[in-house]
Design a protein around this motif. Structure first.
Motif, mmCIF file in Angstrom:
data_model
loop_
_atom_site.group_PDB
_atom_site.id
_atom_site.type_symbol
_atom_site.label_atom_id
_atom_site.label_comp_id
_atom_site.label_asym_id
_atom_site.label_seq_id
_atom_site.Cartn_x
_atom_site.Cartn_y
_atom_site.Cartn_z
ATOM 1 N N ALA A 78 -5.497 -1.061 -2.348
ATOM 2 C CA ALA A 78 -5.237 -0.552 -3.800
ATOM 3 C C ALA A 78 -6.451 0.276 -4.363
ATOM 4 O O ALA A 78 -6.338 1.268 -5.184
ATOM 5 N N PHE A 79 -7.706 -0.425 -4.165
ATOM 6 C CA PHE A 79 -8.774 0.353 -4.914
ATOM 7 C C PHE A 79 -9.102 1.448 -4.155
ATOM 8 O O PHE A 79 -9.410 2.561 -5.043
ATOM 9 N N LEU A 80 -9.007 1.809 -2.870
ATOM 10 C CA LEU A 80 -9.395 2.934 -2.166
ATOM 11 C C LEU A 80 -8.295 3.981 -2.612
ATOM 12 O O LEU A 80 -8.844 5.294 -2.871
ATOM 13 N N ILE A 81 -7.059 3.562 -2.829
ATOM 14 C CA ILE A 81 -6.215 4.637 -3.350
ATOM 15 C C ILE A 81 -6.297 4.967 -4.701
ATOM 16 O O ILE A 81 -6.034 6.307 -4.937
ATOM 17 N N PHE A 82 -6.966 4.202 -5.380
ATOM 18 C CA PHE A 82 -7.263 4.501 -6.951
ATOM 19 C C PHE A 82 -8.261 5.273 -7.006
ATOM 20 O O PHE A 82 -8.259 6.325 -7.852
ATOM 21 N N ILE A 83 -9.334 5.318 -6.160
ATOM 22 C CA ILE A 83 -10.337 6.040 -6.283
ATOM 23 C C ILE A 83 -10.568 7.489 -5.581
ATOM 24 O O ILE A 83 -11.277 8.202 -5.812
ATOM 25 N N GLN A 84 -9.259 7.856 -4.459
ATOM 26 C CA GLN A 84 -9.149 8.651 -3.815
ATOM 27 C C GLN A 84 -9.448 10.171 -4.529
ATOM 28 O O GLN A 84 -10.062 10.902 -3.935
ATOM 29 N N LEU A 121 0.804 -1.283 0.018
ATOM 30 C CA LEU A 121 0.161 0.158 0.018
ATOM 31 C C LEU A 121 0.769 1.313 -0.248
ATOM 32 O O LEU A 121 0.692 2.208 -0.708
ATOM 33 N N VAL A 122 2.106 1.271 0.820
ATOM 34 C CA VAL A 122 2.878 2.451 0.618
ATOM 35 C C VAL A 122 3.330 2.671 -0.565
ATOM 36 O O VAL A 122 3.448 3.743 -1.124
ATOM 37 N N PHE A 123 3.977 1.670 -1.196
ATOM 38 C CA PHE A 123 4.499 1.943 -2.689
ATOM 39 C C PHE A 123 3.357 2.129 -3.675
ATOM 40 O O PHE A 123 3.738 2.952 -4.447
ATOM 41 N N VAL A 124 2.461 1.560 -3.473
ATOM 42 C CA VAL A 124 1.358 2.049 -4.555
ATOM 43 C C VAL A 124 0.991 3.279 -4.566
ATOM 44 O O VAL A 124 0.785 4.178 -5.415
ATOM 45 N N LEU A 134 2.841 5.684 -3.756
ATOM 46 C CA LEU A 134 4.066 6.750 -4.231
ATOM 47 C C LEU A 134 3.770 6.811 -6.005
ATOM 48 O O LEU A 134 4.807 7.362 -6.485
ATOM 49 N N TRP A 135 2.967 5.968 -6.321
ATOM 50 C CA TRP A 135 2.855 5.779 -7.945
ATOM 51 C C TRP A 135 3.007 7.266 -8.677
ATOM 52 O O TRP A 135 3.735 7.519 -9.610
ATOM 53 N N ASN A 136 2.300 8.054 -8.140
ATOM 54 C CA ASN A 136 2.387 9.469 -8.918
ATOM 55 C C ASN A 136 3.247 10.614 -8.398
ATOM 56 O O ASN A 136 3.398 11.445 -8.687
#
Length: 452
Positions: A253-259, A210-213, A215-217
């Motif tokens: 990952a889903f929650l990070i994607f839609i935030q 979750l931490v590294f996901v 940081l993607w952007n």
């Protein structure tokens, strides 16, 4: 020779903690907690384990070496009231069950420090050092950990765990060291590296994922490097065999994607996930209904009934510190020994209710809510806040579903503490301005002062 290598690694990390900065001290703490499992120790009574040396060593060195900063960190630490409330509830449970038992109050206090001390240690680290620089320090270790996880499956044996445990005079873990340890079963591939249990390894992998996901952007991270570590973490999540870890990682990952998506897209994604979950719910139920293949629904039902009967005499304050350990004969890796029918207590809810009653359970979730709210309120001001509140939500869900096993709480609390520390930095120095600039996400860099 291998024993000597183990001790060289141990004392090298401890030396780094003494002579280097709080950033290096934290990295040594993180590596030490992962590499040296709970089931090994130098002394039996009182128990002195490598993990104790790392945690208490970090706190003691921080106090004496950076005394002014330590007291300032303690003053600024925002969770004093929720954590003191947890400790008070634990003390109340001890008093009503054992009176003024010095031994029980000592055990209760030590359990508290060894659970939440990691959160404060991480908080110290990022108050004066960049989160990006600390995560870059963890990047190489994460790659190495994932490689060892893959080789554990390929070689069908956990050589690092076996040789590390053999190096210490006292071993009270679950696995026999007479041969190379392996968690692989006919019905499931399972790896655990040096974390004592596949679920504990799954917790570590899930949190790092979750931490590294997140940081993607971030422009300060190369997508190629992030892609490699995310892919390796995904592979190891599957190889760990921890279903809770895989589900929590996907949800996170889903929650990070839609935030940062539009409200329409959020509703669409949630709707699609709902229909997909409905379609596959029967598959999930069938998977968790299989007996003799790890945790099952019937086993959870047995655990719930067991909890209900154990709290009848003292539902408010529980049965006191260590009651569940005495009932199940837990080993030093927090794994139940005589649990063929029940399978231990695979939820923090069960264990907390039995030991500390409803007041202990309420205090635990009050702490989680406070930490989540602290991070969520700052989500638009600093990019590290969403990392923190996603970790808090997912780790709380994880521990509710699978409980505390090995030292999996430490992995989550350390990463949550890193995010929390970034919210409480001093803002009146050039050095801190440079750290804030390094931790910026690129969106507001023009508003941040540059290093002079």
């Amino acid at each position: 020779m291998l024993t000597a290598i183990v001790y060289v690694i141990l004392f090298s990390l401890l030396t780094i903690m003494v002579i280097r900065s709080s950033k290096a001290r934290f990295l040594a703490l993180f590596l030490g907690i992962v590499l040296f499992p709970l089931g090994i120790s130098f002394l039996q009574s009182p128990t002195v384990r490598p993990q104790d040396l790392f945690l208490y060593g970090f706190l003691v060195v921080s106090f004496f070496k950076d005394r002014y900063d330590f007291w300032d960190d303690l003053k600024k630490f925002p969770l004093k009231i929720p954590l003191l409330l947890i400790l008070l509830c634990h003390y109340v449970s001890v008093y009503f069950n054992d009176g003024f038992s010095t031994k029980q109050f000592y055990a209760c206090t030590r359990e508290f420090i060894e659970l939440y001390g990691y959160l404060f240690a991480a908080f110290i680290a990022t108050r004066r050092f960049s989160l990006n620089s600390i995560l870059k320090g963890l990047f190489a270790f994460t790659i190495v950990t994932c490689i060892f996880g893959i080789f554990e499956i390929l070689l069908q044996g956990n050589y690092p765990y076996t040789y590390i445990c053999r190096a210490f005079p006292i071993y009270s873990g679950y696995h026999s060291l007479d041969s190379i340890v392996s968690c692989i079963r006919d019905y499931r591939i399972r790896s655990m590296f040096t974390t004592a249990h596949p679920t504990a390894f799954g917790t570590l992998l899930c949190c790092l994922f979750l931490v590294f996901v997140s940081l993607w952007n971030n422009p300060k991270w190369e997508k190629r490097k992030l892609g490699i570590v995310i892919a390796l973490l995904s592979i190891n999540l599957f190889l760990s065999g921890s279903r809770t870890a895989m589900v929590c990682a996907l949800l996170g990952a889903f929650l990070i994607f839609i935030q940062k998506r539009s409200i329409v897209l959020k509703i669409t994604c949630i709707g699609l996930c709902f229909f997909m979950a409905t379609a596959y719910i029967s598959v999930v139920i069938d998977e968790f209904s299989k007996e003799s293949q790890g945790s099952s629904l019937s086993m959870r039902q047995q655990q719930l009934l067991f909890t209900f009967f154990q709290i009848q005499n003292s539902p408010i304050v529980g049965n006191g510190t260590g009651f569940t350990k005495n009932v199940f004969e837990y080993d030093d890796e927090r794994r139940p020994i005589n649990d063929a029918d029940i399978g231990g207590l695979e939820s923090i809810v069960f264990k907390t209710l039995i030991d500390y009653g409803f007041i202990g359970l309420a205090a635990y979730y009050f702490y989680d809510v406070c930490l989540f709210v602290l991070l969520y309120r700052r989500r638009k001001q600093i990019w590290t806040a969403p990392i923190g509140y996603h970790l808090v939500f997912i780790s709380t869900l994880f521990f509710t579903l699978s409980g505390h096993i090995g030292n999996n709480t430490a992995f989550a609390f350390m990463l949550e503490g890193l995010a929390l520390g970034t919210l409480y930095r001093e803002q009146d120095s050039d050095a801190m301005a440079a750290i804030e600039f390094e931790d910026s996400d690129g969106e507001n860099e023009k508003d941040l002062p540059t290093e002079s």
